[in-house]
Design a protein around this motif. Structure first.
Motif, PDB file in Angstrom:
ATOM      1  N   THR A  44       0.847  -1.193   0.000  1.00 14.48           N
ATOM      2  CA  THR A  44       0.000   0.000   0.000  1.00 14.48           C
ATOM      3  C   THR A  44       0.885   1.248   0.000  1.00 14.48           C
ATOM      4  O   THR A  44       2.090   1.171   0.247  1.00 14.48           O
ATOM      5  CB  THR A  44      -0.912   0.021   1.244  1.00 14.48           C
ATOM      6  N   SER A  45       0.267   2.385  -0.247  1.00 14.36           N
ATOM      7  CA  SER A  45       1.004   3.644  -0.211  1.00 14.36           C
ATOM      8  C   SER A  45       0.925   4.250   1.188  1.00 14.36           C
ATOM      9  O   SER A  45      -0.163   4.327   1.758  1.00 14.36           O
ATOM     10  CB  SER A  45       0.416   4.630  -1.219  1.00 14.36           C
ATOM     11  N   PRO A  46       2.062   4.680   1.740  1.00 12.71           N
ATOM     12  CA  PRO A  46       2.014   5.336   3.050  1.00 12.71           C
ATOM     13  C   PRO A  46       1.426   6.739   2.978  1.00 12.71           C
ATOM     14  O   PRO A  46       1.084   7.327   3.993  1.00 12.71           O
ATOM     15  CB  PRO A  46       3.481   5.379   3.470  1.00 12.71           C
ATOM     16  N   VAL A  47       1.306   7.260   1.752  1.00 13.48           N
ATOM     17  CA  VAL A  47       0.719   8.586   1.550  1.00 13.48           C
ATOM     18  C   VAL A  47      -0.712   8.403   1.063  1.00 13.48           C
ATOM     19  O   VAL A  47      -0.945   7.673   0.093  1.00 13.48           O
ATOM     20  CB  VAL A  47       1.529   9.389   0.510  1.00 13.48           C
ATOM     21  N   PRO A  48      -1.695   9.010   1.720  1.00 19.88           N
ATOM     22  CA  PRO A  48      -3.089   8.841   1.283  1.00 19.88           C
ATOM     23  C   PRO A  48      -3.260   9.179  -0.192  1.00 19.88           C
ATOM     24  O   PRO A  48      -2.750  10.198  -0.674  1.00 19.88           O
ATOM     25  CB  PRO A  48      -3.861   9.825   2.174  1.00 19.88           C
ATOM     26  N   VAL A  49      -3.951   8.297  -0.911  1.00 21.80           N
ATOM     27  CA  VAL A  49      -4.184   8.497  -2.338  1.00 21.80           C
ATOM     28  C   VAL A  49      -5.544   9.152  -2.512  1.00 21.80           C
ATOM     29  O   VAL A  49      -6.563   8.621  -2.060  1.00 21.80           O
ATOM     30  CB  VAL A  49      -4.128   7.151  -3.096  1.00 21.80           C
ATOM     31  N   GLU A  50      -5.550  10.294  -3.153  1.00 25.12           N
ATOM     32  CA  GLU A  50      -6.790  11.027  -3.350  1.00 25.12           C
ATOM     33  C   GLU A  50      -7.392  10.702  -4.708  1.00 25.12           C
ATOM     34  O   GLU A  50      -6.692  10.322  -5.639  1.00 25.12           O
ATOM     35  CB  GLU A  50      -6.537  12.531  -3.231  1.00 25.12           C
ATOM     36  N   GLY A  51      -8.702  10.864  -4.793  1.00 30.35           N
ATOM     37  CA  GLY A  51      -9.390  10.645  -6.055  1.00 30.35           C
ATOM     38  C   GLY A  51      -9.799   9.199  -6.238  1.00 30.35           C
ATOM     39  O   GLY A  51      -9.492   8.326  -5.423  1.00 30.35           O
ATOM     40  N   PRO A  52     -10.519   8.916  -7.336  1.00 23.67           N
ATOM     41  CA  PRO A  52     -11.004   7.557  -7.587  1.00 23.67           C
ATOM     42  C   PRO A  52      -9.873   6.598  -7.902  1.00 23.67           C
ATOM     43  O   PRO A  52      -8.821   6.997  -8.418  1.00 23.67           O
ATOM     44  CB  PRO A  52     -11.937   7.732  -8.791  1.00 23.67           C
ATOM     45  N   ARG A  53     -10.092   5.334  -7.577  1.00 25.94           N
ATOM     46  CA  ARG A  53      -9.107   4.310  -7.925  1.00 25.94           C
ATOM     47  C   ARG A  53      -9.105   4.121  -9.431  1.00 25.94           C
ATOM     48  O   ARG A  53     -10.124   4.311 -10.101  1.00 25.94           O
ATOM     49  CB  ARG A  53      -9.453   2.995  -7.223  1.00 25.94           C
ATOM     50  N   PRO A  54      -7.970   3.729 -10.014  1.00 26.35           N
ATOM     51  CA  PRO A  54      -7.941   3.534 -11.473  1.00 26.35           C
ATOM     52  C   PRO A  54      -8.850   2.389 -11.891  1.00 26.35           C
ATOM     53  O   PRO A  54      -9.056   1.428 -11.149  1.00 26.35           O
ATOM     54  CB  PRO A  54      -6.468   3.200 -11.749  1.00 26.35           C
ATOM     55  N   THR A  55      -9.407   2.510 -13.086  1.00 25.12           N
ATOM     56  CA  THR A  55     -10.198   1.420 -13.644  1.00 25.12           C
ATOM     57  C   THR A  55      -9.259   0.281 -14.049  1.00 25.12           C
ATOM     58  O   THR A  55      -8.033   0.463 -14.116  1.00 25.12           O
ATOM     59  CB  THR A  55     -10.978   1.885 -14.871  1.00 25.12           C
ATOM     60  N   PHE A  56      -9.834  -0.871 -14.343  1.00 22.65           N
ATOM     61  CA  PHE A  56      -9.001  -1.990 -14.778  1.00 22.65           C
ATOM     62  C   PHE A  56      -8.274  -1.648 -16.078  1.00 22.65           C
ATOM     63  O   PHE A  56      -7.095  -1.978 -16.243  1.00 22.65           O
ATOM     64  CB  PHE A  56      -9.840  -3.255 -14.959  1.00 22.65           C
ATOM     65  N   ASN A  57      -8.968  -0.966 -16.998  1.00 23.37           N
ATOM     66  CA  ASN A  57      -8.323  -0.585 -18.261  1.00 23.37           C
ATOM     67  C   ASN A  57      -7.141   0.349 -18.017  1.00 23.37           C
ATOM     68  O   ASN A  57      -6.091   0.220 -18.661  1.00 23.37           O
ATOM     69  CB  ASN A  57      -9.334   0.076 -19.194  1.00 23.37           C
ATOM     70  N   GLN A  58      -7.299   1.289 -17.099  1.00 23.36           N
ATOM     71  CA  GLN A  58      -6.191   2.187 -16.763  1.00 23.36           C
ATOM     72  C   GLN A  58      -5.038   1.407 -16.129  1.00 23.36           C
ATOM     73  O   GLN A  58      -3.867   1.685 -16.401  1.00 23.36           O
ATOM     74  CB  GLN A  58      -6.684   3.281 -15.813  1.00 23.36           C
ATOM     75  N   PHE A 165      10.555  -3.056   5.503  1.00 24.78           N
ATOM     76  CA  PHE A 165      10.941  -2.984   4.093  1.00 24.78           C
ATOM     77  C   PHE A 165       9.843  -2.419   3.195  1.00 24.78           C
ATOM     78  O   PHE A 165      10.111  -1.669   2.259  1.00 24.78           O
ATOM     79  CB  PHE A 165      11.335  -4.393   3.612  1.00 24.78           C
ATOM     80  N   LEU A 166       8.581  -2.789   3.453  1.00 27.64           N
ATOM     81  CA  LEU A 166       7.491  -2.429   2.550  1.00 27.64           C
ATOM     82  C   LEU A 166       6.269  -2.029   3.350  1.00 27.64           C
ATOM     83  O   LEU A 166       5.974  -2.623   4.389  1.00 27.64           O
ATOM     84  CB  LEU A 166       7.166  -3.640   1.656  1.00 27.64           C
ATOM     85  N   HIS A 167       5.538  -1.030   2.841  1.00 28.58           N
ATOM     86  CA  HIS A 167       4.337  -0.546   3.523  1.00 28.58           C
ATOM     87  C   HIS A 167       3.136  -1.412   3.141  1.00 28.58           C
ATOM     88  O   HIS A 167       2.832  -1.566   1.955  1.00 28.58           O
ATOM     89  CB  HIS A 167       4.075   0.916   3.151  1.00 28.58           C
ATOM     90  N   ILE A 168       2.484  -1.989   4.132  1.00 24.34           N
ATOM     91  CA  ILE A 168       1.310  -2.832   3.919  1.00 24.34           C
ATOM     92  C   ILE A 168       0.272  -2.457   4.964  1.00 24.34           C
ATOM     93  O   ILE A 168       0.561  -2.436   6.164  1.00 24.34           O
ATOM     94  CB  ILE A 168       1.654  -4.332   4.022  1.00 24.34           C
ATOM     95  N   GLY A 169      -0.949  -2.182   4.497  1.00 25.66           N
ATOM     96  CA  GLY A 169      -1.997  -1.785   5.423  1.00 25.66           C
ATOM     97  C   GLY A 169      -1.695  -0.418   6.001  1.00 25.66           C
ATOM     98  O   GLY A 169      -1.667   0.585   5.300  1.00 25.66           O
ATOM     99  N   ASP A 170      -1.408  -0.374   7.294  1.00 22.93           N
ATOM    100  CA  ASP A 170      -1.128   0.910   7.936  1.00 22.93           C
ATOM    101  C   ASP A 170       0.242   0.944   8.604  1.00 22.93           C
ATOM    102  O   ASP A 170       0.482   1.740   9.501  1.00 22.93           O
ATOM    103  CB  ASP A 170      -2.217   1.226   8.968  1.00 22.93           C
ATOM    104  N   ARG A 171       1.160   0.039   8.158  1.00 21.70           N
ATOM    105  CA  ARG A 171       2.466   0.033   8.814  1.00 21.70           C
ATOM    106  C   ARG A 171       3.551  -0.478   7.866  1.00 21.70           C
ATOM    107  O   ARG A 171       3.267  -1.090   6.835  1.00 21.70           O
ATOM    108  CB  ARG A 171       2.436  -0.830  10.081  1.00 21.70           C
TER     109      ARG A 171
END
Length: 200
Positions: A44-58, A165-171
């Motif tokens: 996951t991204s540690p920075v909140p992602v704004e806006g709609p999630r990408p479509t499958f085509n995107q 090493f990697l951000h997953i969920g909230d940590r």
């Protein structure tokens, strides 16, 4: 097109191929059915992602652009003609390193059948031959038993724990790194795997 892409890699009923826009319904249904099985391990991204999630085509267009630029190889995994998962070769680096990382996910309804070890071996061999890479690595959460079994079956070296090493969920989560170099499998990873795990 980048070196080694597009590609179709096959061993028995297991086939790796480029993900396509027409995979949308099958892919989305598979992810929905496997949400509880897969989401604990999804980055996951540690920075909140704004806006709609990408479509499958995107999503597919983004992956295709990465593949064309030579930084990633996003493979759909088919088993006996059915879409069952995905293998992605990412962080492809040339120069003095010549390395890449491999990540994967598989539907729970086909887990344990030896599909993912074959898929990862096909991808690794493609990296060593078509791309001319020297090293591949796979990073796995220490708690992810099914993924650990894949690298154990393939005989990858355990290089230890990378803390946070990697951000997953909230940590930030620790991961174990498993690696393989081309010199370790001069005959190919799939051939080495098949010596102890013959195809059904």
């Amino acid at each position: 097109m980048a070196k080694g892409w597009p590609a179709i890699l096959v061993d028995g009923p297991v086939r790796l191929r480029p993900l396509r826009r027409r995979d949308a319904q099958a892919w989305l249904e598979l992810r929905a059915q496997n949400a509880a099985w897969l989401e604990p391990w999804d980055a996951t991204s540690p920075v909140p992602v704004e806006g709609p999630r990408p479509t499958f085509n995107q999503f597919v267009r983004m992956l295709s652009a990465q593949a064309r630029s030579g930084v990633s190889l996003p493979f759909a995994v088919d088993h006996a003609g059915e879409l069952v998962g995905q293998v992605t070769v990412s962080s492809i680096t040339y120069g003095s390193l010549r390395s890449a990382s491999i990540g994967y996910w598989l539907s729970q309804h086909v887990a344990g059948r030896g599909i993912m070890p074959v898929a990862v071996a096909l991808a690794a061999d493609h990296c060593f031959t078509a791309l001319g890479l020297h090293r591949i690595e796979i990073n796995i959460r220490p708690e992810n038993g099914p993924s650990l079994r894949v690298v154990e079956k393939l005989g990858l070296r355990d290089e230890g724990v990378r803390e946070r090493f990697l951000h997953i969920g909230d940590r930030w989560c620790d991961h174990r790194t498993f690696a393989l170099t081309a010199e370790e499998v001069p005959e190919g990873l799939l051939a080495r795997y098949r010596r102890t795990h013959p195809s059904p």
